[in-house]
Design a protein around this motif. Structure first.
Motif, short mmCIF file in Angstrom:
data_model
loop_
_atom_site.label_atom_id
_atom_site.label_comp_id
_atom_site.label_asym_id
_atom_site.label_seq_id
_atom_site.Cartn_x
_atom_site.Cartn_y
_atom_site.Cartn_z
N UNK A 65 0.84 -1.20 0.00
CA UNK A 65 0.00 0.00 0.00
C UNK A 65 0.88 1.25 0.00
N UNK A 66 0.29 2.35 -0.42
CA UNK A 66 0.98 3.64 -0.38
C UNK A 66 1.37 3.94 1.06
N UNK A 67 2.59 4.42 1.28
CA UNK A 67 3.03 4.76 2.62
C UNK A 67 4.55 4.79 2.73
N UNK A 68 5.02 4.87 3.96
CA UNK A 68 6.45 4.93 4.25
C UNK A 68 6.87 3.60 4.87
N UNK A 69 7.99 3.08 4.39
CA UNK A 69 8.50 1.78 4.83
C UNK A 69 10.00 1.90 5.11
N UNK A 70 10.53 0.87 5.75
CA UNK A 70 11.97 0.76 5.92
C UNK A 70 12.44 -0.51 5.25
N UNK A 71 13.57 -0.43 4.56
CA UNK A 71 14.19 -1.62 4.01
C UNK A 71 15.47 -1.87 4.80
N UNK A 72 15.63 -3.10 5.25
CA UNK A 72 16.83 -3.48 5.98
C UNK A 72 17.63 -4.43 5.10
N UNK A 73 18.87 -4.03 4.82
CA UNK A 73 19.77 -4.82 3.99
C UNK A 73 20.90 -5.35 4.86
#
Length: 101
Positions: A65-73
């Motif tokens: 969905x539209x929004x703010x996320x975090x990606x952890x690499x």
């Protein structure tokens, strides 16, 4: 849940995540091979676990969905970094622009 505990800030090598904001396709390039890539909501819920196969480049569908996320690499040495990504719905933006003209 995502927290800053155990997450190193990587300044030693470059990680590109683009486009950001993203509509459907997200590209990730890293100077180091990636062991893991996971996307979390702001509240820490895992929404996507991306297979990396030790590659340093990923192209993935970002079907959230539209929004703010975090990606952890995480690289193959176990060093992790977390970056913010913004998911947009380009169709809604295009509709809003065309209806205002």
């Amino acid at each position: 849940m995502v927290s800053d505990a155990g997450i190193s800030r990587l300044e030693a090598y470059l990680i590109d995540i683009y486009p950001n904001p993203v509509n459907d396709i997200l590209s990730i390039k890293s100077e180091k091979a990636m062991k893991a890539a996971k996307i979390y909501t702001l509240s820490g819920k895992l929404v996507q676990d991306i297979p990396t196969n030790g590659e340093n480049e990923l192209i993935m569908e970002f079907n959230t969905k539209t929004g703010v996320y975090y990606i952890q690499l995480e690289d193959t040495n176990g060093v992790s970094v977390r970056k913010r990504i913004i998911k947009i719905n380009q169709q809604l933006i295009t509709k809003k622009r065309s209806s205002s003209t």
